[in-house]
Scaffold this motif. Structure first.
Motif, PDB file in Angstrom:
ATOM      1  N   ALA A  18       0.945  -1.427   0.050  1.00 46.36           N
ATOM      2  CA  ALA A  18      -0.102  -0.104   0.119  1.00 46.36           C
ATOM      3  C   ALA A  18       1.183   1.271  -0.121  1.00 46.36           C
ATOM      4  CB  ALA A  18      -1.105  -0.233   0.904  1.00 46.36           C
ATOM      5  N   ARG A  75      -2.426   1.401  -3.547  1.00 43.29           N
ATOM      6  CA  ARG A  75      -3.040   1.876  -1.608  1.00 43.29           C
ATOM      7  C   ARG A  75      -4.450   1.975  -2.339  1.00 43.29           C
ATOM      8  NH1 ARG A  75       1.044   7.281  -2.041  1.00 43.29           N
ATOM      9  NH2 ARG A  75       2.064   6.759   0.048  1.00 43.29           N
ATOM     10  N   PRO A  76      -5.308   1.685  -1.397  1.00 38.60           N
ATOM     11  CA  PRO A  76      -6.662   1.540  -1.219  1.00 38.60           C
ATOM     12  C   PRO A  76      -7.198   3.087  -2.494  1.00 38.60           C
ATOM     13  CG  PRO A  76      -6.082   1.038   1.213  1.00 38.60           C
ATOM     14  CD  PRO A  76      -4.537   1.646   0.370  1.00 38.60           C
ATOM     15  N   GLY A  77      -7.880   2.525  -3.501  1.00 38.21           N
ATOM     16  CA  GLY A  77      -8.279   3.215  -4.236  1.00 38.21           C
ATOM     17  C   GLY A  77      -7.008   3.847  -5.571  1.00 38.21           C
ATOM     18  N   THR A 133      -8.748  -0.825 -10.012  1.00 36.89           N
ATOM     19  CA  THR A 133      -8.448  -0.324  -9.057  1.00 36.89           C
ATOM     20  C   THR A 133      -8.511  -1.171  -8.374  1.00 36.89           C
ATOM     21  OG1 THR A 133     -10.566  -0.031  -8.621  1.00 36.89           O
ATOM     22  CG2 THR A 133      -9.198   2.464  -9.813  1.00 36.89           C
ATOM     23  N   ARG A 134      -7.587  -0.819  -6.540  1.00 36.23           N
ATOM     24  CA  ARG A 134      -7.968  -1.600  -5.948  1.00 36.23           C
ATOM     25  C   ARG A 134      -8.780  -0.704  -4.850  1.00 36.23           C
ATOM     26  NH1 ARG A 134      -3.208  -1.825  -0.835  1.00 36.23           N
ATOM     27  NH2 ARG A 134      -4.603  -3.296   0.566  1.00 36.23           N
ATOM     28  N   PRO A 135      -9.742  -1.158  -4.406  1.00 38.75           N
ATOM     29  CA  PRO A 135     -10.613  -0.720  -3.591  1.00 38.75           C
ATOM     30  C   PRO A 135     -10.436  -0.349  -2.455  1.00 38.75           C
ATOM     31  CG  PRO A 135     -11.316  -3.320  -4.276  1.00 38.75           C
ATOM     32  CD  PRO A 135     -10.016  -3.357  -4.311  1.00 38.75           C
ATOM     33  N   GLY A 136     -11.237   1.062  -1.852  1.00 44.91           N
ATOM     34  CA  GLY A 136     -11.161   1.720  -0.905  1.00 44.91           C
ATOM     35  C   GLY A 136     -11.177   3.052  -1.165  1.00 44.91           C
ATOM     36  N   THR A 137     -10.609   3.567  -0.468  1.00 38.72           N
ATOM     37  CA  THR A 137     -10.519   4.420  -0.773  1.00 38.72           C
ATOM     38  C   THR A 137      -9.594   5.501  -0.992  1.00 38.72           C
ATOM     39  OG1 THR A 137     -12.837   5.300   0.873  1.00 38.72           O
ATOM     40  CG2 THR A 137     -11.284   7.732   0.017  1.00 38.72           C
TER      41      THR A 137
END
Length: 265
Positions: A132, A161-163, A252-256
């Motif tokens: 991340a 990183r998330p998002g 995308t990597r899930p997350g904000t």
């Protein structure tokens, strides 16, 4: 702060520890192929070069999803043209490749000092970044050459990183050029191929490419592999690019994503 890499690595051109893979295998063939192209490769990205459009497409795709100042990895950076362009646009960029001659071209070019260059072993398994730690990974024409693309996708997911966003180009198997290559790939791997290349030397570089370009999958396969790696397929943003033998995939990597605001336009 830049993504963390081992403390003993130089910020200019570094090399990861070798992986436990035998020399002379498929990945060494890939390295040798691209090292042989290193001297002429930057010319392909010149304004009139045949890869200039790809450079603009990838730059625009990163800009549409990552805010200025974001951490970007150009995985399989080649002669570093995209990495330097992104660095000029305000991104903090690392370029990785398995071909040392390509990396020397990248580091020696104008603006090369603005990018961190890392040489990967041909049999690499783990990227030298903490989990991340990156906002985007670009893998342009990389996945078609690796023995285990699902493992590479998982590793890209780990360092995002998330998002964060993964942008990759793969052969578009619906393009007419790829239909012809099905036959040529078979021919390039037969015992008759060396004789044909000897008779027509101009065939050699293309035949070498066809021998090492092994991951020729349809878009649905790539989307499924991405999901299994923990990534989510995402629609492309901006204007549709002219059709080419390469397909741009976005994950995308899930997350904000905290840096989503303030993207460079």
């Amino acid at each position: 702060m830049p993504p963390k890499i081992p403390a003993d690595e130089s910020p200019r051109l570094t090399r990861t520890a070798p992986a436990s893979t035998p020399p002379g295998g498929h990945q060494d063939q890939v390295r040798a192929l691209f090292d042989s192209k290193a001297a002429d490769w930057p010319g392909k990205y010149a304004p009139a070069g045949r890869l200039a459009g790809r450079l603009a497409q990838l730059d625009a795709a990163v800009c549409a999803r990552v805010g200025a100042g974001g951490e970007v990895l150009d995985l399989g950076c080649g002669s570093g043209d995209l990495a330097r362009r992104l660095a000029d646009g305000g991104y903090r960029v690392t370029g990785c490749d398995i071909a040392p001659r390509m990396l020397r071209e990248a580091a020696a070019a104008r603006g090369g000092h603005t990018v961190r260059w890392i040489r990967l072993d041909p049999g690499w398994r783990t990227l030298p970044f903490e989990a991340a730690s990156l906002d985007a990974v670009v893998a342009a024409s990389v996945l078609e050459y690796v023995p285990y693309p699902s493992a590479v996708l998982r590793e890209c997911a780990r360092v995002l990183r998330p998002g964060g966003t993964l942008l990759c180009t793969v052969p578009d198997m619906t393009h007419p050029v790829r239909w012809l290559e099905w036959l040529l790939v078979w021919a390039a791997r037969t015992p008759l191929a060396p004789a044909a290349e000897g008779a027509w030397p101009r065939l050699r570089p293309y035949a070498a490419y066809l021998r090492v370009s092994r991951q020729r999958r349809r878009a649905r396969w790539w989307h499924t592999a991405g999901r299994r790696a923990g990534l989510r397929p995402a629609p492309a943003r901006g204007r549709r690019a002219p059709r080419t033998p390469l397909r741009l995939l976005t994950f995308t990597r899930p997350g904000t994503f905290p840096g989503a605001a303030g993207r460079r336009q």
